[in-house]
Each structure stands twice: as C-alpha cells, then as structure tokens.
Design a protein around this motif. Structure first.
Motif, PDB file in Angstrom:
ATOM      1  N   VAL A 157       0.851  -1.194   0.000  1.00 51.40           N
ATOM      2  CA  VAL A 157       0.000   0.000   0.000  1.00 51.40           C
ATOM      3  C   VAL A 157       0.887   1.244   0.000  1.00 51.40           C
ATOM      4  N   ALA A 158       1.912   1.252   0.869  1.00 49.28           N
ATOM      5  CA  ALA A 158       2.830   2.399   0.923  1.00 49.28           C
ATOM      6  C   ALA A 158       3.537   2.594  -0.416  1.00 49.28           C
ATOM      7  N   ARG A 159       3.907   1.517  -1.070  1.00 45.80           N
ATOM      8  CA  ARG A 159       4.571   1.610  -2.380  1.00 45.80           C
ATOM      9  C   ARG A 159       3.619   2.177  -3.431  1.00 45.80           C
ATOM     10  N   HIS A 160       2.390   1.679  -3.461  1.00 47.91           N
ATOM     11  CA  HIS A 160       1.428   2.137  -4.465  1.00 47.91           C
ATOM     12  C   HIS A 160       1.024   3.597  -4.265  1.00 47.91           C
ATOM     13  N   LEU A 161       1.135   4.083  -3.038  1.00 47.02           N
ATOM     14  CA  LEU A 161       0.839   5.488  -2.762  1.00 47.02           C
ATOM     15  C   LEU A 161       2.095   6.356  -2.886  1.00 47.02           C
ATOM     16  N   ASN A 162       3.183   5.749  -3.373  1.00 46.85           N
ATOM     17  CA  ASN A 162       4.473   6.430  -3.561  1.00 46.85           C
ATOM     18  C   ASN A 162       5.074   6.959  -2.262  1.00 46.85           C
ATOM     19  N   TRP A 163       4.775   6.300  -1.147  1.00 45.60           N
ATOM     20  CA  TRP A 163       5.365   6.686   0.125  1.00 45.60           C
ATOM     21  C   TRP A 163       6.661   5.935   0.381  1.00 45.60           C
ATOM     22  N   LEU A 164       6.779   4.744  -0.172  1.00 46.13           N
ATOM     23  CA  LEU A 164       7.927   3.899   0.118  1.00 46.13           C
ATOM     24  C   LEU A 164       8.304   3.123  -1.144  1.00 46.13           C
ATOM     25  N   LEU A 165       9.175   3.716  -1.931  1.00 45.58           N
ATOM     26  CA  LEU A 165       9.591   3.099  -3.187  1.00 45.58           C
ATOM     27  C   LEU A 165      10.980   2.481  -3.001  1.00 45.58           C
ATOM     28  N   PRO A 166      11.090   1.151  -3.119  1.00 41.82           N
ATOM     29  CA  PRO A 166      12.386   0.508  -2.873  1.00 41.82           C
ATOM     30  C   PRO A 166      13.393   0.829  -3.978  1.00 41.82           C
ATOM     31  N   PRO A 167      14.620   1.163  -3.588  1.00 39.86           N
ATOM     32  CA  PRO A 167      15.653   1.395  -4.607  1.00 39.86           C
ATOM     33  C   PRO A 167      16.062   0.084  -5.271  1.00 39.86           C
ATOM     34  N   ALA A 168      16.642   0.187  -6.445  1.00 40.64           N
ATOM     35  CA  ALA A 168      17.044  -0.994  -7.225  1.00 40.64           C
ATOM     36  C   ALA A 168      18.023  -1.880  -6.463  1.00 40.64           C
ATOM     37  N   GLU A 169      18.819  -1.313  -5.569  1.00 42.92           N
ATOM     38  CA  GLU A 169      19.818  -2.090  -4.824  1.00 42.92           C
ATOM     39  C   GLU A 169      19.183  -3.122  -3.886  1.00 42.92           C
ATOM     40  N   LEU A 170      17.898  -3.008  -3.620  1.00 45.87           N
ATOM     41  CA  LEU A 170      17.224  -3.967  -2.741  1.00 45.87           C
ATOM     42  C   LEU A 170      16.713  -5.193  -3.489  1.00 45.87           C
ATOM     43  N   GLU A 171      16.803  -5.174  -4.811  1.00 46.91           N
ATOM     44  CA  GLU A 171      16.299  -6.273  -5.633  1.00 46.91           C
ATOM     45  C   GLU A 171      16.899  -7.604  -5.192  1.00 46.91           C
ATOM     46  N   GLY A 172      16.013  -8.558  -4.903  1.00 39.31           N
ATOM     47  CA  GLY A 172      16.427  -9.912  -4.528  1.00 39.31           C
ATOM     48  C   GLY A 172      16.869 -10.061  -3.076  1.00 39.31           C
ATOM     49  N   LYS A 173      16.866  -8.999  -2.311  1.00 37.13           N
ATOM     50  CA  LYS A 173      17.311  -9.061  -0.916  1.00 37.13           C
ATOM     51  C   LYS A 173      16.158  -9.494  -0.006  1.00 37.13           C
ATOM     52  N   ARG A 174      16.507 -10.266   1.029  1.00 32.15           N
ATOM     53  CA  ARG A 174      15.525 -10.773   1.988  1.00 32.15           C
ATOM     54  C   ARG A 174      15.712 -10.071   3.335  1.00 32.15           C
TER      55      ARG A 174
ATOM     56  N   LEU B 265       8.883 -11.643   7.543  1.00 30.72           N
ATOM     57  CA  LEU B 265       9.906 -11.897   6.531  1.00 30.72           C
ATOM     58  C   LEU B 265       9.380 -11.429   5.180  1.00 30.72           C
ATOM     59  N   PHE B 266      10.210 -10.676   4.468  1.00 34.74           N
ATOM     60  CA  PHE B 266       9.808 -10.213   3.145  1.00 34.74           C
ATOM     61  C   PHE B 266      11.045 -10.015   2.285  1.00 34.74           C
ATOM     62  N   CYS B 267      10.807  -9.842   0.994  1.00 31.04           N
ATOM     63  CA  CYS B 267      11.902  -9.598   0.059  1.00 31.04           C
ATOM     64  C   CYS B 267      11.451  -8.556  -0.957  1.00 31.04           C
ATOM     65  N   CYS B 268      12.405  -8.067  -1.730  1.00 32.18           N
ATOM     66  CA  CYS B 268      12.099  -7.139  -2.828  1.00 32.18           C
ATOM     67  C   CYS B 268      12.284  -7.883  -4.145  1.00 32.18           C
ATOM     68  N   ARG B 269      11.263  -7.872  -4.951  1.00 31.69           N
ATOM     69  CA  ARG B 269      11.301  -8.506  -6.270  1.00 31.69           C
ATOM     70  C   ARG B 269      10.630  -7.577  -7.273  1.00 31.69           C
TER      71      ARG B 269
ATOM     72  N   SER C 205       9.119  -4.346  -6.037  1.00 27.52           N
ATOM     73  CA  SER C 205       7.972  -4.442  -5.150  1.00 27.52           C
ATOM     74  C   SER C 205       8.334  -5.309  -3.939  1.00 27.52           C
ATOM     75  N   PHE C 206       7.496  -5.284  -2.938  1.00 30.74           N
ATOM     76  CA  PHE C 206       7.703  -6.098  -1.736  1.00 30.74           C
ATOM     77  C   PHE C 206       6.885  -7.372  -1.848  1.00 30.74           C
ATOM     78  N   ARG C 207       7.462  -8.473  -1.412  1.00 31.15           N
ATOM     79  CA  ARG C 207       6.796  -9.775  -1.443  1.00 31.15           C
ATOM     80  C   ARG C 207       7.056 -10.487  -0.120  1.00 31.15           C
ATOM     81  N   PRO C 208       6.073 -11.250   0.366  1.00 33.11           N
ATOM     82  CA  PRO C 208       6.347 -12.047   1.563  1.00 33.11           C
ATOM     83  C   PRO C 208       7.428 -13.072   1.234  1.00 33.11           C
TER      84      PRO C 208
END
Length: 141
Positions: free
Chosen positions: A33-50, A63-67, A70-73
């Motif tokens: 929700v925070a991402r879709h409202l542009n409040w929390l946009l993950p930088p590219a460096e977080l890609e694949g990180k858990r 527990l979550f990751c960035c893919r 976006s954020f994924r459980p």
C-alpha cells in the motif's frame, strides 16, 4: 517519544505462536500500500534481498523480500538483513522521531546480517519523506 506500556504476557505468547508466514502476508500488504501510494519506493539495490523484522516486545517476526521493484512475503527463514526493536521504537523510526543511528547506539535497535545492506536501507529510510498524517503526533509522550 512514544512510550507504550509493556504488552501482556498472553499477547506476547500469542505473537510468538503466530507463524511468520501469516504475519509476513499482512506486513507486506502494508508495504505494498505504501509503495502504491508512492510513500515507500524501494531502490534498485534492494532487488532480490531478503529482510526480517522482529518486534521484540510483541514476539512478532515478519519476513519479506524485494522482487521487481515491489515487496513480497518471504517463506525463507534466512534473511540478508534483520532488524529487531520494540514496537514503540519501530513506530518512532516510522514517524521520523528517532533515527536508526540513535536507536542502534542506544542498543534499542539490533541489526544483523549484511552491514553494507543495512547502511543502504538506513540511508534510504532516512531520506524517505514521511506522509503528513504519519508525522502528525496523535499520541503524547
């Protein structure tokens, strides 16, 4: 700073029994929700990180990751970066009332795992503008 009473033992016991996967689904929904409202946009460096978030006083672990930006459980118990603190300290970070460095040096925020990733996440969160409603103090000290 927000001061919360110590949670009842029954609540902590329940929190420790909830499966991390269940909690992670709900936590990740909030991040999305925070991402879709542009409040929390993950930088590219977080890609694949858990990541793991431990709310110590409530016995909760998410527990979550960035893919794909976006954020994924995450169903994997291993995390590249783990953050542990009380609910009140996480809320203070979220509001921008306290910074991660202060909490870390006061030993109220524990960081384990990839230290370079931890520094990058800290800088990203410090630079993220909080929405006005989040900065507003609804609770007094």
């Amino acid at each position: 700073m927000l001061k919360l009473p110590k949670p009842p033992a029954l609540l902590v016991s329940l929190g420790r029994r909830l499966p991390p996967a269940f909690l992670s689904l709900h936590f990740t929904a909030g991040l999305l929700v925070a991402r879709h409202l542009n409040w929390l946009l993950p930088p590219a460096e977080l890609e694949g990180k858990r990541f793991a978030i431990d709310v110590t006083d409530l016995g909760l672990r998410c527990l979550f990751c960035c893919r794909h930006g976006s954020f994924r459980p995450s169903w994997d118990a291993q995390a590249d970066l783990e953050l542990s603190a009380s609910a009140a300290d996480f809320f203070s970070l979220l509001q921008g009332e306290m910074d991660a460095d202060t909490l870390f040096f006061q030993r109220r925020l524990k960081i384990s795992g990839d230290t370079e990733l931890g520094l990058m996440v800290k800088n990203w969160l410090d630079a993220t503008e909080r929405p006005a409603w989040l900065r507003h103090r609804y609770l007094s000290d």
